[in-house]
Design an enzyme around this catalytic site. Sequence first.
Site, PDB file in Angstrom:
ATOM      1  N   LYS A  64     -42.808 -29.576 -16.628  1.00 12.76           N
ATOM      2  CA  LYS A  64     -42.403 -29.536 -15.219  1.00 12.76           C
ATOM      3  C   LYS A  64     -41.295 -30.537 -14.913  1.00 12.76           C
ATOM      4  O   LYS A  64     -40.412 -30.244 -14.113  1.00 12.76           O
ATOM      5  CB  LYS A  64     -43.599 -29.793 -14.306  1.00 12.76           C
ATOM      6  CG  LYS A  64     -44.118 -31.225 -14.294  1.00 12.76           C
ATOM      7  CD  LYS A  64     -45.224 -31.386 -13.286  1.00 12.76           C
ATOM      8  CE  LYS A  64     -45.725 -32.829 -13.278  1.00 12.76           C
ATOM      9  NZ  LYS A  64     -44.699 -33.787 -12.837  1.00 12.76           N
ATOM     10  N   THR A  65     -41.335 -31.715 -15.552  1.00 15.65           N
ATOM     11  CA  THR A  65     -40.287 -32.700 -15.291  1.00 15.65           C
ATOM     12  C   THR A  65     -38.940 -32.171 -15.764  1.00 15.65           C
ATOM     13  O   THR A  65     -37.911 -32.354 -15.091  1.00 15.65           O
ATOM     14  CB  THR A  65     -40.612 -34.029 -15.994  1.00 15.65           C
ATOM     15  OG1 THR A  65     -41.898 -34.487 -15.569  1.00 15.65           O
ATOM     16  CG2 THR A  65     -39.564 -35.078 -15.669  1.00 15.65           C
ATOM     17  N   ASP A 252     -41.962 -33.266  -6.304  1.00 21.68           N
ATOM     18  CA  ASP A 252     -42.781 -33.330  -7.520  1.00 21.68           C
ATOM     19  C   ASP A 252     -44.231 -33.634  -7.142  1.00 21.68           C
ATOM     20  O   ASP A 252     -44.495 -34.302  -6.140  1.00 21.68           O
ATOM     21  CB  ASP A 252     -42.224 -34.421  -8.448  1.00 21.68           C
ATOM     22  CG  ASP A 252     -42.832 -34.363  -9.836  1.00 21.68           C
ATOM     23  OD1 ASP A 252     -43.462 -33.346 -10.162  1.00 21.68           O
ATOM     24  OD2 ASP A 252     -42.665 -35.334 -10.596  1.00 21.68           O
ATOM     25  N   GLU A 253     -45.173 -33.166  -7.953  1.00 25.28           N
ATOM     26  CA  GLU A 253     -46.607 -33.422  -7.745  1.00 25.28           C
ATOM     27  C   GLU A 253     -47.050 -33.043  -6.328  1.00 25.28           C
ATOM     28  O   GLU A 253     -47.728 -33.804  -5.633  1.00 25.28           O
ATOM     29  CB  GLU A 253     -46.934 -34.898  -8.028  1.00 25.28           C
ATOM     30  CG  GLU A 253     -46.520 -35.397  -9.403  1.00 25.28           C
ATOM     31  CD  GLU A 253     -47.425 -34.889 -10.521  1.00 25.28           C
ATOM     32  OE1 GLU A 253     -48.301 -34.052 -10.246  1.00 25.28           O
ATOM     33  OE2 GLU A 253     -47.244 -35.333 -11.675  1.00 25.28           O
ATOM     34  N   GLN A 344     -54.732 -30.048 -11.112  1.00 20.01           N
ATOM     35  CA  GLN A 344     -54.650 -31.483 -11.382  1.00 20.01           C
ATOM     36  C   GLN A 344     -54.655 -32.312 -10.099  1.00 20.01           C
ATOM     37  O   GLN A 344     -54.194 -33.448 -10.086  1.00 20.01           O
ATOM     38  CB  GLN A 344     -53.386 -31.811 -12.188  1.00 20.01           C
ATOM     39  CG  GLN A 344     -53.364 -31.197 -13.576  1.00 20.01           C
ATOM     40  CD  GLN A 344     -52.219 -31.715 -14.416  1.00 20.01           C
ATOM     41  OE1 GLN A 344     -52.188 -32.871 -14.834  1.00 20.01           O
ATOM     42  NE2 GLN A 344     -51.245 -30.853 -14.680  1.00 20.01           N
ATOM     43  N   ARG A 690     -54.925 -34.506 -21.577  1.00 18.46           N
ATOM     44  CA  ARG A 690     -54.133 -35.668 -22.003  1.00 18.46           C
ATOM     45  C   ARG A 690     -53.995 -35.675 -23.526  1.00 18.46           C
ATOM     46  O   ARG A 690     -53.158 -36.403 -24.062  1.00 18.46           O
ATOM     47  CB  ARG A 690     -54.786 -36.987 -21.578  1.00 18.46           C
ATOM     48  CG  ARG A 690     -54.973 -37.244 -20.092  1.00 18.46           C
ATOM     49  CD  ARG A 690     -53.732 -37.008 -19.301  1.00 18.46           C
ATOM     50  NE  ARG A 690     -53.739 -35.647 -18.760  1.00 18.46           N
ATOM     51  CZ  ARG A 690     -52.672 -35.041 -18.267  1.00 18.46           C
ATOM     52  NH1 ARG A 690     -51.506 -35.651 -18.246  1.00 18.46           N
ATOM     53  NH2 ARG A 690     -52.748 -33.807 -17.789  1.00 18.46           N
TER      54      ARG A 690
END
Length: 870
Positions: A64-65, A252-253, A344, A690
């Site tokens: 995504k980044t 973002d997020e 998330q 993770r």
Amino acid sequence: MTEPSKLPHHGVPEHQPAAGGIAARARAAAGGPQYLNGLNPEQREAVETLDGPVLVLAGAGTGKTRVLTTRIAHILSQGRARPHEILSVTFTNKAAREMKLRLGQMLGQAVEGMPWLGTFHSIGGRILRIHAELVQLKSNFTVLDVDDQVRLLKQLLQAENIDDKRWPARMLAGLIDGWKNRGLSPSQVPAGEAASFGNGKGGKIYATYQERLKILNAADFGDLLLENIRLFRENPDVLRQYQSRFKFILVDEYQDTNVAQYLWLRLLSQAPSQPGRALSEIIPGATNAPVIPGRLEEANPESRSNEDSSRDSGSAPAAHPGMTENAAVATQLKNICCVGDDDQSIYGWRGAEVDNILRFEHDFPGAKVIRLERNYRSTGHILAAASHLIAHNEGRLGKTLRTEDVDGEKVTVTGSWDSEEEARAIGEELEELQRAGENLNDVAILVRASFQMREFEDRFVTLGLPYRVIGGPRFYERAEIRDALAYLRTINSPADDLAFERIVNVPKRGLGDATVQLLHDHARKRRIPLFEAARAVVETDELKPKARGSLRDLVMQFDRWRAQREVTSHTELAEIVLDESGYTEMWQKDRSADAAGRLENLKELVRSMEEFENLQGFLEHISLVMDRDGEAGDEAVSLMTLHSAKGLEFDNVFLPGWEEGLFPSQRTLDEQGRAGLEEERRLAHVGLTRARRRAKIYFATNRRIHGTWSTTIPSRFLDELPAHNVEITESKGGSGWGGSGGYGASRFDNLESFGSSYSTPGWQRAQANRNRGGGGRGGSGFEERQSSFTGSRSDASSESFNRSKRGPVVIEGELVAKSTGTTSDFSLDDRVFHQKFGYGHVVKIDGNKLTIAFEKAGEKKVVDSFVERV
């Protein structure tokens, strides 16, 4: 022919190359941009879909980044906007720095001129400083941290004669922060909530607190957005200015946004309205109390009918009579792209609203939803387990992570008798990984609650395993640093009462509580800052001569430092202030063990200021930087909570404590019900994803929580994992008798009568009597040492008992074995063999203690009697 200066003036429309025209064909011949290479089809679609609202559902490890930064690069390279016309919002300064770095690499040059790329709070603070007067502040206002908030609230509680012990100021600070996260000003807080603190005075104190902040020329973190919302609501022309400036908005997020952040974005994401048009036509709810998305209850029930029906629908009224709803939406919605993952969303406890992302299509009709499901991080078994687990949640938009990587190792689930055995087992696995050549920086232990860390820390010290705790105290939170910053804040903003009060008698100047109280009374009566009250009081006889003289000298010092600020660099000024104030001398005269360290910290503070242009820029940085500074040094295991692990990834992830009541948290279930259970499940999903190569889950049958042993049952999440992706393994922690030591495992190690697996109070009393010589059995001479499972045990003592079976004692941290004072027979560079750590060579000698660089286990300290020369 008409002169150019007399041609009628019309706005020049923006130019785009005509389809099939010369410019378009020449651009096609030049080939596609290099930054698009390597994107998968879904990522490329997310980058190239520039018009209208877009929601990118990006699962863990799906890049995504990269999508977000490539999208910005695409906007810039296509000439759709200039750098200062893009608003890009992140949640951390670290993410903003990484985005700028990646953009520079993509575009082949340093990214300049992007002032609106940053966190919600940094961008909100920037806007607020430009228009500070419109919200009754000055442009050099101070941003308070939590400690300063609490100190100010304590003063207000005292003024209201409210018992601070019964109604703690820190509790009220949490309530106020929660209200601000929901976008509620004092007049908008529901009456029931306002009356829940201080015998019904919570709302009144909130209002007084906000008034006091204005007098102090200060704002807290919540105000950086709350005052922005008020600024936009009360000044439509200012809102139009920013709506016109930002041609593209990227977030973002998005799943972690709270209501205030949501409202701020909704205001900016509408097309500029015509002058004179009501703000409530731009965003429903602009003139009334905001409503938490997806909830029925709200602050002003009387306003529900009109305001919330519009907000809940996500649409806005038509801009012109007769315009269709779709046309109105197209006119009013800008190019906003939100990237996030509803699976998330794990920060509900601090105000995040997962409903914000679930309602995106509702709020932005016609929005395009793009799912990124190809994972580039984890192996097949880990992804399958995480996807199967999160599928049990009902409140989600839905996606299934997949990978083109190998299946890899299955997720392992291991049960242990108690939390101590759990720590031993994980310690053994970490040593195996280390011997196999794994880098400890690629290993993480993720716990649900911070109290779980202690046993791991104890174990790691015993084993000599280097580790770091992520989320510990920060440099700028140390007392000496806060004192120095208070001096600098008072210089920067004379109205910063909290900073001035902190250092008015540091070092000691004979200005006690009575003097400070006198200054407070004078400041409140005249409605002036504390520093100005001090300036006025020293000209009177209200203080005793000694105190008056000390206070006058302090006021004169600050006046002199402010004058020097104009001609002296801020780093030199900081050194002058620390010296002339007597603060450095105070620590030089201090004879405590940590005084030298505090002086070093002050030197480091001055050094850290060098990279900033001026004092205000440095103080702004301190207020806004939320990321913990990375710990430099050798490789080490990372130990942190699951919440702290968001955004990180490791080759090997250990997940201990998967038990009912702990994970999922019983408190969360009690307070939030099904919504809390789903957030806990999302937290488990985050923990699993993770891991790149290995994910290892542990649970204990018995766990000591807050000093009390409790019997637990395995977490319900274990039964929600897919059986064909999970492997059940046996604990390597052995028992307290050390069955996993040098002689190999014994079948008796698992028997309760011999192991560390029995810890009832009666057994512990028997053990205590035996250690005192009572021995039981009529003093038969049975002298078993204290078992390692008893409540008073330490890993060090159990190691001394098991030395004959477990092999050498590792000396790390506090020494387990002391030097005998004799000189070792070994020499530097001697090649040696150790029963547990293998071959290595001596690199340092201290008496009979050797530091040995082992070929597989790394550098360890051991007693020379436990190694042999080869």
